[in-house]
Scaffold this motif. Sequence first.
Motif, mmCIF file in Angstrom:
data_model
loop_
_atom_site.group_PDB
_atom_site.id
_atom_site.type_symbol
_atom_site.label_atom_id
_atom_site.label_comp_id
_atom_site.label_asym_id
_atom_site.label_seq_id
_atom_site.Cartn_x
_atom_site.Cartn_y
_atom_site.Cartn_z
ATOM 1 N N MET A 118 -11.890 -3.176 3.309
ATOM 2 C CA MET A 118 -11.866 -2.718 4.708
ATOM 3 C C MET A 118 -13.244 -2.833 5.363
ATOM 4 N N LYS B 151 -0.661 2.871 8.806
ATOM 5 C CA LYS B 151 -1.708 2.814 7.795
ATOM 6 C C LYS B 151 -3.119 3.043 8.317
ATOM 7 N N TYR B 152 -4.000 3.248 7.348
ATOM 8 C CA TYR B 152 -5.424 3.353 7.658
ATOM 9 C C TYR B 152 -6.110 2.144 7.033
ATOM 10 N N TRP B 153 -6.888 1.425 7.803
ATOM 11 C CA TRP B 153 -7.674 0.299 7.268
ATOM 12 C C TRP B 153 -8.933 0.192 8.106
ATOM 13 N N ALA C 298 1.478 4.699 2.881
ATOM 14 C CA ALA C 298 1.412 4.905 4.327
ATOM 15 C C ALA C 298 2.413 4.006 5.032
ATOM 16 N N SER D 89 -9.852 -1.492 -1.884
ATOM 17 C CA SER D 89 -9.640 -1.184 -0.462
ATOM 18 C C SER D 89 -10.974 -0.917 0.221
ATOM 19 N N SER E 90 -5.894 5.721 -6.413
ATOM 20 C CA SER E 90 -7.096 6.467 -6.029
ATOM 21 C C SER E 90 -6.698 7.706 -5.232
ATOM 22 N N ASP F 288 0.718 -2.205 0.675
ATOM 23 C CA ASP F 288 -0.672 -1.775 0.868
ATOM 24 C C ASP F 288 -1.630 -2.875 0.405
ATOM 25 N N ALA F 289 -2.838 -2.498 0.001
ATOM 26 C CA ALA F 289 -3.834 -3.506 -0.379
ATOM 27 C C ALA F 289 -3.572 -3.971 -1.808
ATOM 28 N N SER G 204 -11.534 9.065 -1.689
ATOM 29 C CA SER G 204 -10.600 8.061 -1.176
ATOM 30 C C SER G 204 -10.052 8.550 0.161
ATOM 31 N N GLY G 205 -10.101 7.682 1.161
ATOM 32 C CA GLY G 205 -9.679 8.069 2.510
ATOM 33 C C GLY G 205 -8.223 8.502 2.572
ATOM 34 N N SER G 206 -7.394 8.012 1.648
ATOM 35 C CA SER G 206 -5.973 8.366 1.677
ATOM 36 C C SER G 206 -5.653 9.551 0.761
ATOM 37 N N ARG H 24 -3.898 12.935 1.920
ATOM 38 C CA ARG H 24 -2.445 12.886 2.158
ATOM 39 C C ARG H 24 -1.664 13.280 0.913
HETATM 40 O O1 PMV Z 1 -7.719 5.391 0.344
HETATM 41 P P1 PMV Z 1 -8.202 4.007 0.117
HETATM 42 O O2 PMV Z 1 -9.661 3.890 0.340
HETATM 43 O O3 PMV Z 1 -7.779 3.473 -1.228
HETATM 44 O O4 PMV Z 1 -7.494 3.057 1.222
HETATM 45 C C1 PMV Z 1 -6.110 2.980 1.420
HETATM 46 C C2 PMV Z 1 -5.760 1.824 2.285
HETATM 47 C C3 PMV Z 1 -4.277 1.442 2.336
HETATM 48 O O5 PMV Z 1 -3.598 1.871 1.183
HETATM 49 C C4 PMV Z 1 -4.175 -0.083 2.420
HETATM 50 C C5 PMV Z 1 -3.603 2.000 3.594
HETATM 51 C C6 PMV Z 1 -3.292 3.475 3.574
HETATM 52 O O6 PMV Z 1 -3.288 4.088 4.670
HETATM 53 O O7 PMV Z 1 -3.005 4.025 2.498
#
Ligand code: PMV
Length: 323
Positions: free
Chosen positions: A190, A15-17, A12, A186, A104, A277-278, A136-138, A141
């Motif tokens: 978060m 980003k999303y956090w 990202a 993550s 993820s 990222d994380a 996974s929230g991302s 995408r």
């Molecule tokens: O999709 P997750 O739950 O692994 O979270 C992704 C969080 C970041 O990679 C840090 C930011 C993002 O938008 O991808």
Amino acid sequence: MRAVAIAHPNVALVKYWGKRVRAGNLPATGSLSLVLGGLSTETSVTFDPSLRHDRVLLDGREDPETTARVSACLDLLRQEAGVSTPALVESRNDFPTGAGLASSASGFAALVTAGAGALGLHLPAQRLAEIARLGSGSAPRSLLGGVVLLRNREATTVCEQIAAAADWPLQIVVAVTTSGPKAISSRIGMARSEQTSPFYAAWVETHAADLDTGLVAVRNRDFPALAAIAEHNCLKMHAVMLTTRPPLLYWTPATLACLHKIQELRQDGVPVFFTVDAGPQVKAVCLPGAADDVAAVLGRLPGVLQVLRSPLGEGARLRANAD
Ligand code: PMV
């Protein structure tokens, strides 16, 4: 009852956090990402009536936390198909897993694509994205290719391709500074930030403007504008992480050395910017002509273990002739 899918991780730039509502794994903010076509996850899903429960092998290993998240996605696919058959899921990454390279995201995008394929489901893209988001929230995408926008809409999220890989052939150089998995996922990180960082509210409040700026920069193919907003948004997210209790300090000395070097290169006229990222890995986004030099310079920094190269890639897809 078997299908194999390929998906790529994404990184990202805005980003999303943090989550809006825990149920449904809804992100608090939208996000804008690049799909990394040079890194791949391949996942096979086999629904097998002789199994007693779902089994998940990630790079050959079983892990109860991952299995629970995978089963939650498979349950929704089974519901859509009206079956209850358990599945064997085998997933392999050709890059370090769980170390801030969005394994993820590619993993759950490949999972839902293969799972739906194995069940013969032809779900609307929006439904597949909702199921992937549970894992996974991302991940939604990674269902699309190129530059992808994920936006909140009412009680859900929607993904849209803003540019295809061929429209703006950006290159990503990944500087790997640690090979092991990250200490705090993550998901856990978060949740902690939401509860404890005094900067979290400001992060959410200022996010929509960052997203709009990033979107305009991509639409105009304006690399300097994208560089400015992506670095700002990345550092703002890390400010939230650093002010979380206990703190989330994902960087190594080599991470920081890469950030300084990338800023120095840009000051010298090289079209490159960073995002992190994380995890401790640095992604350097370059205009195509700059990638060789950027890879060589980052590869020479002490503590950089490996440099990976990636063009933008396609969205998740079924592999033809799955054996
Ligand atoms: O999709 P997750 O739950 O692994 O979270 C992704 C969080 C970041 O990679 C840090 C930011 C993002 O938008 O991808």
